[in-house]
Design an enzyme around this catalytic site. Structure first.
Site, PDB file in Angstrom:
ATOM      1  N   GLY A 228       0.811  -1.202   0.000  1.00  0.00           N
ATOM      2  CA  GLY A 228       0.000   0.000   0.000  1.00  0.00           C
ATOM      3  C   GLY A 228       0.845   1.253   0.000  1.00  0.00           C
ATOM      4  O   GLY A 228       2.073   1.207   0.056  1.00  0.00           O
TER       5      GLY A 228
ATOM      6  N   PHE B 247       4.154   9.547   3.030  1.00  0.00           N
ATOM      7  CA  PHE B 247       5.545   9.786   2.635  1.00  0.00           C
ATOM      8  C   PHE B 247       6.197   8.640   1.882  1.00  0.00           C
ATOM      9  O   PHE B 247       7.406   8.678   1.655  1.00  0.00           O
ATOM     10  CB  PHE B 247       6.425  10.123   3.848  1.00  0.00           C
ATOM     11  CG  PHE B 247       5.936  11.280   4.650  1.00  0.00           C
ATOM     12  CD1 PHE B 247       5.583  12.472   4.043  1.00  0.00           C
ATOM     13  CD2 PHE B 247       5.806  11.173   6.019  1.00  0.00           C
ATOM     14  CE1 PHE B 247       5.130  13.547   4.785  1.00  0.00           C
ATOM     15  CE2 PHE B 247       5.348  12.243   6.768  1.00  0.00           C
ATOM     16  CZ  PHE B 247       5.012  13.422   6.153  1.00  0.00           C
ATOM     17  N   GLY B 248       5.448   7.605   1.482  1.00  0.00           N
ATOM     18  CA  GLY B 248       6.117   6.563   0.729  1.00  0.00           C
ATOM     19  C   GLY B 248       5.311   5.292   0.590  1.00  0.00           C
ATOM     20  O   GLY B 248       4.197   5.166   1.120  1.00  0.00           O
ATOM     21  N   SER B 249       5.892   4.336  -0.133  1.00  0.00           N
ATOM     22  CA  SER B 249       5.246   3.052  -0.387  1.00  0.00           C
ATOM     23  C   SER B 249       5.746   1.998   0.594  1.00  0.00           C
ATOM     24  O   SER B 249       6.882   2.060   1.063  1.00  0.00           O
ATOM     25  CB  SER B 249       5.529   2.587  -1.816  1.00  0.00           C
ATOM     26  OG  SER B 249       5.077   3.551  -2.750  1.00  0.00           O
ATOM     27  N   VAL B 250       4.876   1.008   0.867  1.00  0.00           N
ATOM     28  CA  VAL B 250       5.203  -0.061   1.809  1.00  0.00           C
ATOM     29  C   VAL B 250       5.222  -1.385   1.059  1.00  0.00           C
ATOM     30  O   VAL B 250       4.295  -1.697   0.300  1.00  0.00           O
ATOM     31  CB  VAL B 250       4.180  -0.121   2.960  1.00  0.00           C
ATOM     32  CG1 VAL B 250       4.581  -1.192   3.978  1.00  0.00           C
ATOM     33  CG2 VAL B 250       4.056   1.239   3.637  1.00  0.00           C
TER      34      VAL B 250
ATOM     35  N   LYS C 227       9.068   0.212   4.457  1.00  0.00           N
ATOM     36  CA  LYS C 227       8.554   1.468   3.924  1.00  0.00           C
ATOM     37  C   LYS C 227       9.680   2.276   3.310  1.00  0.00           C
ATOM     38  O   LYS C 227      10.686   2.571   3.965  1.00  0.00           O
ATOM     39  CB  LYS C 227       7.879   2.280   5.024  1.00  0.00           C
ATOM     40  CG  LYS C 227       7.197   3.536   4.503  1.00  0.00           C
ATOM     41  CD  LYS C 227       6.320   4.156   5.573  1.00  0.00           C
ATOM     42  CE  LYS C 227       5.502   5.302   5.001  1.00  0.00           C
ATOM     43  NZ  LYS C 227       4.575   5.874   5.980  1.00  0.00           N
TER      44      LYS C 227
ATOM     45  N   ASP D 232      -1.931  12.569  13.303  1.00  0.00           N
ATOM     46  CA  ASP D 232      -2.643  12.072  12.115  1.00  0.00           C
ATOM     47  C   ASP D 232      -3.356  10.763  12.431  1.00  0.00           C
ATOM     48  O   ASP D 232      -3.208   9.756  11.728  1.00  0.00           O
ATOM     49  CB  ASP D 232      -1.665  11.882  10.956  1.00  0.00           C
ATOM     50  CG  ASP D 232      -2.369  11.915   9.594  1.00  0.00           C
ATOM     51  OD1 ASP D 232      -3.545  12.321   9.544  1.00  0.00           O
ATOM     52  OD2 ASP D 232      -1.739  11.543   8.583  1.00  0.00           O
TER      53      ASP D 232
END
Length: 286
Positions: A66, A70-73, A87, A183
């Site tokens: 997903g 701040f980035g892809s995992v 991540k 968040d």
């Protein structure tokens, strides 16, 4: 005294010169690696992974779990066979600072309701975090869906609410410094195989000393979960409590706080509660 062949002497001198040059180049490369890293990284007390090792563990970042903040995992497997979530952080600036907050502070906290950071990678432009793997993914898919397969009984929903509250209590009260998540939302709550809920993704987190009552920062977070305190930019841990309250209502109602697919008078969930409150007040006066 043995005679020394001038040719052999020159040849040996040449070899020494080459070896010295290779050592110089090698040390210069190493120095450059360190220079490109953050100076605080050597003090981090979690495992540091080489980038090539993480690349191999993830099969060259083949299985995308997903897109997080701040980035892809990506799914990874440690040599021990344990699955992890890797991540890849994008960019610099705020990302670099959030990287240090996550790796240096959150990585030292071991609490059952906070996703553990197992390690990090910092090589040249590469910034990666290694998390424990949560097989049931983010909680949003369990409450925002039209599939009966994902329906949760009230006992499980209650347990998840309590788990989130415990995680927030750890951040706000039990750590050496207060940590404001900033968040809180269903996408940042992960669920394991036993439906234990854990807070994750601390990219916007702020640290506050115990003797501080607030921190001043620019507005951050996700629309629909932001407390009114954000209008003044003077932030306390109460902003997390407000976001938690919104998430709790979403869990109980099974719908998003803001859902533009609904009729205009039902888009905002809080509006429905306000209307119901006015109706009850009116009936009570009558």
């Amino acid at each position: 005294m043995n005679n020394v062949n001038p040719r052999d002497y020159r040849w040996n001198s040449f070899n020494v010169l080459i070896s010295t040059f290779e050592i110089f180049i090698s040390s210069k490369v190493r120095r450059n690696d360190v220079k490109d890293d953050d100076p605080d990284l050597p003090r981090l007390r979690i495992t540091r992974f080489p980038y090539e090792d993480l690349k191999a563990m993830t099969g060259d970042f083949n299985i995308n779990l997903g897109e997080g903040g701040f980035g892809s995992v990506f799914l990874g497997i440690l040599p021990s066979g344990i699955r992890v979530a890797v991540k890849c952080l994008d960019g610099f600036g705020q990302i670099r600072r959030s990287f240090l907050v996550k790796a240096g502070t959150i990585g030292t906290i071991h609490h059952v309701n906070l996703v553990r950071i197992l390690g990090f990678c910092a090589e040249k432009s590469h910034r990666l975090l290694v998390y424990e793997y949560m097989c049931n993914g983010s909680f949003d898919k369990w409450i925002f869906h039209n599939d009966q397969e994902f329906d949760l009984c009230w006992q499980v929903r209650r347990k998840i609410i309590v788990d989130i509250a415990k995680g927030l209590d750890e951040l706000h009260e039990e750590c050496h410094q207060k940590i404001i998540h900033l968040d809180i939302k269903p996408q940042h709550i992960l669920v394991d195989e036993h439906f234990n809920a854990k807070l994750a993704y601390f990219g916007l987190s702020k640290l506050i000393d115990k003797d501080q009552s607030h921190v001043i920062t620019t507005m951050q977070g996700t629309h629909g979960y932001l407390a009114l305190e954000w209008l003044s930019f003077v932030i306390k841990e109460k902003v997390d409590v407000y976001s938690f309250g919104i998430v709790m209502l979403e869990i109980l109602c099974g719908r998003k706080n803001v859902d533009h697919s609904l009729p205009s008078d039902e888009v905002h969930m809080l509006t429905l509660f306000q209307v119901q409150s006015r109706i009850r007040t009116t009936i009570g006066h009558d």
